[in-house]
Scaffold this active site. Structure first.
Site, mmCIF file in Angstrom:
data_model
loop_
_atom_site.group_PDB
_atom_site.id
_atom_site.type_symbol
_atom_site.label_atom_id
_atom_site.label_comp_id
_atom_site.label_asym_id
_atom_site.label_seq_id
_atom_site.Cartn_x
_atom_site.Cartn_y
_atom_site.Cartn_z
ATOM 1 N N CYS A 76 -60.414 62.256 17.198
ATOM 2 C CA CYS A 76 -60.983 60.924 17.390
ATOM 3 C C CYS A 76 -60.176 59.895 16.611
ATOM 4 O O CYS A 76 -59.302 60.225 15.815
ATOM 5 C CB CYS A 76 -62.445 60.887 16.945
ATOM 6 S SG CYS A 76 -62.664 61.258 15.191
ATOM 7 N N ASP B 79 -46.862 43.662 37.823
ATOM 8 C CA ASP B 79 -45.485 43.849 38.275
ATOM 9 C C ASP B 79 -45.391 43.262 39.686
ATOM 10 O O ASP B 79 -46.398 43.159 40.394
ATOM 11 C CB ASP B 79 -45.134 45.333 38.274
ATOM 12 C CG ASP B 79 -43.727 45.595 38.774
ATOM 13 O OD1 ASP B 79 -42.827 44.829 38.396
ATOM 14 O OD2 ASP B 79 -43.549 46.545 39.550
ATOM 15 N N ASP C 224 -46.003 49.985 38.851
ATOM 16 C CA ASP C 224 -45.779 51.205 39.622
ATOM 17 C C ASP C 224 -44.436 51.871 39.363
ATOM 18 O O ASP C 224 -44.225 52.998 39.794
ATOM 19 C CB ASP C 224 -45.887 50.907 41.119
ATOM 20 C CG ASP C 224 -44.676 50.149 41.649
ATOM 21 O OD1 ASP C 224 -44.147 49.296 40.908
ATOM 22 O OD2 ASP C 224 -44.254 50.421 42.793
#
Length: 722
Positions: free
Chosen positions: A33, A442, A617
């Site tokens: 954590c 993008d 992407d």
């Protein structure tokens, strides 16, 4: 501090870094954590000569930076061991083996818990049925309780070991995580169940203990799988490098060598269809490179001798002779992979909140249980009644509702988004997505379709050029050929790298390519057009552009309507980005950016106090995706980008980004409502148990009821959207 006789010397494993310092990489076990990360980094940074300490929760790698000429790695190992996080020198193979072993252990524990829960329940049901007018005899009831214990208790002990070990490490370091109250609750539930069984009491809770562990282990196993997916992002990036390179010897002979053996100054040969193995300078040859994975440029870039090229670019045309300027570990792809790895950290605010609540739970509720035990015994009610009330306090306040408050919401939200074509890879991503106030897009493949499209197609002209277009692998030729129907290929086709393709159509010579190649004098060179001409006839010009997605402008408007600012960060040319920004209605944009530039600008926005959602992407977006507050990628993105992103959306619609933000915001509201309910429940339930108004059986029902309420509230997440 001098080395003792039994302390090992690890200074040989220190690596020099820029600036004169040295670094050490360790594999840390047991850190799960954000609190673990903060504790480890803080304690290690406090050691002598340590300048930096950076733990990657996803990989378990701790990178420690030492001052020049100073530092004792053994002190770091000792400190980590004292904190309850044993560490070893980082070895990728051993790290992968350790993670595989953890996955197998969790899977086995989950299976044991499932077996124990089902079979212990088989013997508990007749006991419960006795509460509704079908009373069992004392001997039969005791037998059923013993059978439930014989099956349930060993299964609970084995299945609970991941939680028990984590709780013990946490307590050794003087802190309490969520595993502490869970472990105490399970152990005391087993203890009181055995006591009740031995004393021939009415109730035993072996099935409840092992069922609770089964549900919790499902979450732990899913967390393990999410971490494995996150780790694969950097691995996918490095896999894009060529596994070997063609080295040109002094005698002119070529031989294949592993990528790791390429050194600066080596002369390499790269043929069409191969990727550039390392960062290099072109020594000879002319070709076109596909840099879309690195820069986002949709069109090939022509390169000539003397120009630099980066690892990962695809050679489309002629044979290139390169002179290496960097090793594989120093290449552009490797640099992006390091940025991705550095950014892949757990940032779950609500999980941290739950951990803090658990830390408060331990001293408050356990003190209340102890006082209940002492007070009831002191009032003359006997040790058995005192123990029953104390255990009832612990059971009824077991933080199951608190533990389910966030996971139940995340599962519901993830399921709703999945049905709408959005894959959520991390529950913590929904928390971060709900907080975003700035969206970075993008251009190529996100705002636009990511492939060149022919503008104003003329069927007759396309039919004339199709025999040559279909014979070429150039992206513009493929876009032209996509508009043509069935046709014969040209004869005697020859492709000239960086110029175009020529052949014979109907016995006449024809060319398709750059203006000068086709014979058009005075036309400026352009990467967005093709010229076609048959010898002796008028030349035809084809113009291409990367078209905006159909709903791009509407999606941008919807983002702005929700109070979000929008910006484009692209590696494409200024003209292409400016055109896309104008069409989409975006005022802020940057063009011609490198992957490091994008990551730096995302970090800059973060430093300004913004919560950034990055949507990208390409390989050039991977580092920015990993470093953003939240990240999304389309389903057509590279595997590396999808793995670096928190959410992946399918289809051609940018509306999926809007839906994801809306559902994430709804999930945040439900999570906060669940936290509020869990707090109110404990404020009422604890006093009731202390006063003897509930026994352990009723406490278990109340605890289950609180979990049910939290789950039902979670089902409302995102229900308002279609």
């Amino acid at each position: 501090m001098a080395l003792t006789a039994d302390r090992q010397d690890f200074t040989a494993f220190l690596r020099p870094v820029e600036g004169g310092g040295r670094s050490l990489e360790l594999l840390v076990k047991g850190a799960r954590c954000a609190a673990c990360m903060a504790k480890i980094e803080g304690e290690v940074r406090a050691l002598p000569a340590v300048e930096t300490a950076r733990l990657n929760l996803t990989t378990g790698k701790l990178t420690v930076g030492f001052e020049a000429g100073a530092g004792d790695p053994s002190l770091v190992l000792e400190r980590l061991d004292g904190l309850g996080y044993p560490a070893t020198l980082y070895d990728p193979g051993k790290a992968a083996a350790a993670r595989d072993a953890e996955g197998r252990r969790l899977t086995l524990a989950l299976g044991v818990a499932a077996f124990g829960a089902g079979n212990a329940m088989m013997f508990s049901v007749p006991i419960w049925a006795g509460l509704f007018g079908q009373e069992l005899g004392p001997a039969t009831r005791t037998l059923m309780m013993w059978m439930s214990g014989v099956i349930g208790a060993p299964c609970a002990v084995y299945a609970g070991m991941p939680f028990f070990e984590s709780a013990w490490r946490s307590l050794r370091s003087g802190r309490a995580n969520m595993d502490v109250p869970i472990s105490i609750g399970v152990i005391l539930t087993l203890v009181i169940s055995f006591i009740e069984t031995v004393l021939r009491g009415r109730d035993a809770y072996f099935d409840a203990a092992v069922t609770l562990l089964f549900l919790l282990l499902i979450g732990r196993w899913l967390d393990h799988r999410l971490r494995a997916n996150a780790r694969s992002a950097a691995a996918d990036l490095l896999a894009m490098q060529a596994p070997s390179a063609a080295l040109l010897g002094e005698d002119g002979a070529e031989r294949r060598i592993p990528l790791s053996e390429v050194a600066p100054g080596d002369v390499l040969v790269v043929r069409p269809g191969e990727r550039i193995p390392v960062d290099a300078v072109i020594a000879a040859g002319v070709s076109e490179l596909d840099k879309s994975m690195l820069t986002g440029e949709t069109l090939p870039v022509r390169v000539v001798p003397g120009e630099a090229c980066q690892a990962g670019a695809l050679n489309l045309g002629g044979v290139l002779r390169l002179r290496a300027v960097a090793r594989s570990e120093d290449s552009a792809v490797a640099a992006i992979a390091r940025l991705v790895e550095a950014g892949a950290q757990s940032r779950s605010k609500y999980v941290q909140l739950a951990d803090k609540a658990a830390a408060l739970y331990v001293p408050i509720i356990h003190t209340a249980a102890a006082l209940t035990f002492v007070g009831v015994w002191a009032l003359g009610m006997g040790p058995r009644e005192a123990l029953l009330r104390a255990v009832a306090v612990l059971i009824i306040t077991c933080p199951c509702a608190l533990g389910l408050a966030v996971p139940a919401v995340q599962v519901t939200a993830s399921a709703r988004l999945f049905r709408r074509g959005v894959l959520v890879k991390s529950g913590a991503a929904l928390e971060r997505l709900a907080e975003v106030d700035h969206v970075v897009l993008d251009k190529t493949g996100v705002l636009t379709e990511g492939r060149p499209q022919l503008i104003d197609p003329v069927p007759a002209a396309i039919a004339m050029a199709a025999p040559l277009a279909k014979a070429s692998a150039h992206p513009l030729s493929r876009a032209l050929a996509a508009h043509a129907g069935p046709t014969l290929l040209a004869d005697n086709v020859v492709e000239t790298p960086g110029q175009g393709v020529e052949g014979y159509i109907g016995g006449r010579r024809a060319r398709l390519g750059r203006a000068a190649f086709v014979g058009v004098d005075g036309a400026p060179a352009s990467e967005t057009e093709l010229w076609f001409g048959i010898e002796g006839e008028t030349k035809i010009r084809f113009v291409f552009a990367d078209q905006l997605r159909a709903d791009a402008a509407a999606a941008v408007a919807a983002l702005k309507a929700r109070g979000l600012s929008v910006e484009i960060l692209s590696g494409d040319t200024f003209a292409a980005v400016a055109r896309a920004a104008e069409q989409a209605g975006i005022e802020a944009w940057r063009a011609a950016l490198t992957p490091a530039d994008k990551a730096a600008l995302v970090a800059e926005r973060t430093a300004e106090g913004r919560k950034v959602l990055m949507v990208g992407d390409g390989l050039n977006d991977a580092a920015a995706l990993a470093g953003a507050h939240a990240a999304m990628a389309p389903g057509t993105a590279l595997d590396a980008s999808q793995n670096a992103a928190d959410l992946v959306f399918s289809g051609e619609r940018l509306e999926a980004v809007i839906e994801a933000i809306d559902v994430a915001r709804s999930a945040r509201r439900r999570a906060l409502e669940n936290f509020s309910f869990a707090a109110l429940y404990n404020m009422v339930a604890a006093p009731a148990a202390m006063l003897g108004l509930v026994n352990p059986f009723v406490a278990a029902l109340a605890m289950s009821g609180s979990s049910l309420v939290v789950t039902l509230n979670a089902l409302r997440t995102g229900a308002g959207r279609r």
